[in-house]
Design an enzyme around this catalytic site. Sequence first.
Site, PDB file in Angstrom:
ATOM      1  N   ARG A 158      26.031  19.572 -31.710  1.00  0.00           N
ATOM      2  CA  ARG A 158      25.175  20.726 -31.422  1.00  0.00           C
ATOM      3  C   ARG A 158      23.890  20.140 -30.876  1.00  0.00           C
ATOM      4  O   ARG A 158      23.246  19.336 -31.547  1.00  0.00           O
ATOM      5  CB  ARG A 158      24.943  21.528 -32.697  1.00  0.00           C
ATOM      6  CG  ARG A 158      23.854  22.594 -32.625  1.00  0.00           C
ATOM      7  CD  ARG A 158      24.226  23.682 -31.631  1.00  0.00           C
ATOM      8  NE  ARG A 158      23.390  24.851 -31.746  1.00  0.00           N
ATOM      9  CZ  ARG A 158      22.223  25.006 -31.146  1.00  0.00           C
ATOM     10  NH1 ARG A 158      21.683  24.047 -30.424  1.00  0.00           N
ATOM     11  NH2 ARG A 158      21.558  26.130 -31.278  1.00  0.00           N
ATOM     12  N   GLU A 185      24.464  32.566 -25.453  1.00  0.00           N
ATOM     13  CA  GLU A 185      25.869  32.610 -25.857  1.00  0.00           C
ATOM     14  C   GLU A 185      26.719  32.960 -24.640  1.00  0.00           C
ATOM     15  O   GLU A 185      26.238  33.596 -23.699  1.00  0.00           O
ATOM     16  CB  GLU A 185      26.069  33.654 -26.956  1.00  0.00           C
ATOM     17  CG  GLU A 185      25.245  33.405 -28.209  1.00  0.00           C
ATOM     18  CD  GLU A 185      25.519  32.078 -28.879  1.00  0.00           C
ATOM     19  OE1 GLU A 185      26.677  31.594 -28.809  1.00  0.00           O
ATOM     20  OE2 GLU A 185      24.589  31.495 -29.460  1.00  0.00           O
ATOM     21  N   ARG A 191      28.695  20.239 -37.734  1.00  0.00           N
ATOM     22  CA  ARG A 191      28.420  19.626 -36.432  1.00  0.00           C
ATOM     23  C   ARG A 191      27.243  18.659 -36.565  1.00  0.00           C
ATOM     24  O   ARG A 191      26.298  18.924 -37.301  1.00  0.00           O
ATOM     25  CB  ARG A 191      28.061  20.698 -35.393  1.00  0.00           C
ATOM     26  CG  ARG A 191      29.148  21.723 -35.183  1.00  0.00           C
ATOM     27  CD  ARG A 191      28.713  22.829 -34.254  1.00  0.00           C
ATOM     28  NE  ARG A 191      27.558  23.544 -34.793  1.00  0.00           N
ATOM     29  CZ  ARG A 191      27.016  24.629 -34.254  1.00  0.00           C
ATOM     30  NH1 ARG A 191      27.512  25.129 -33.139  1.00  0.00           N
ATOM     31  NH2 ARG A 191      25.974  25.217 -34.805  1.00  0.00           N
TER      32      ARG A 191
END
Length: 159
Positions: A55, A63, A99
Amino acid sequence: MPLSLRPLAALLLAMASIAASPAALANTEVRATVLSIGDGDTIRVQQSGKRITIRLACIDAPEMAQAPDGANARRYLQSRLRLGSSVTLRPQTVDRFGRTVAEVISGVNLNLALVEDGQAFAYRRYLGQCDAKEYLDAEARASRRRTGVWRVPGGITRP
């Protein structure tokens, strides 16, 4: 194991657990190979034989559902990061999804480049591990140029 080696083994084990902690990730750099690009702020890499989801730290890209900006951010990242290319990661922590949160370097700091070129916002809530001034200044420049997410006054709705 001989008795005299036990304290040394215990010390090495403790050091390994500290090195694996998120706090110990700061100020380290590791090399990895790009496997895929999920969206404007998520990639998958291979590092030391492991597949890891990264990330991108200190930024928030639109998004994919935020058309066309999500797809634009992903395409931008794809244009800057070729599959199979080598990158340097500056890991900061591991997020609640498992992540690795990191700055990604490929000639330039790609996290910062995404903000500078209007493809992502500086993620104010998580700027603590990055150079906050650098990210905020890059965002201000993108906003003044009305590029990417800043093409409308005030920018698009933040993801």
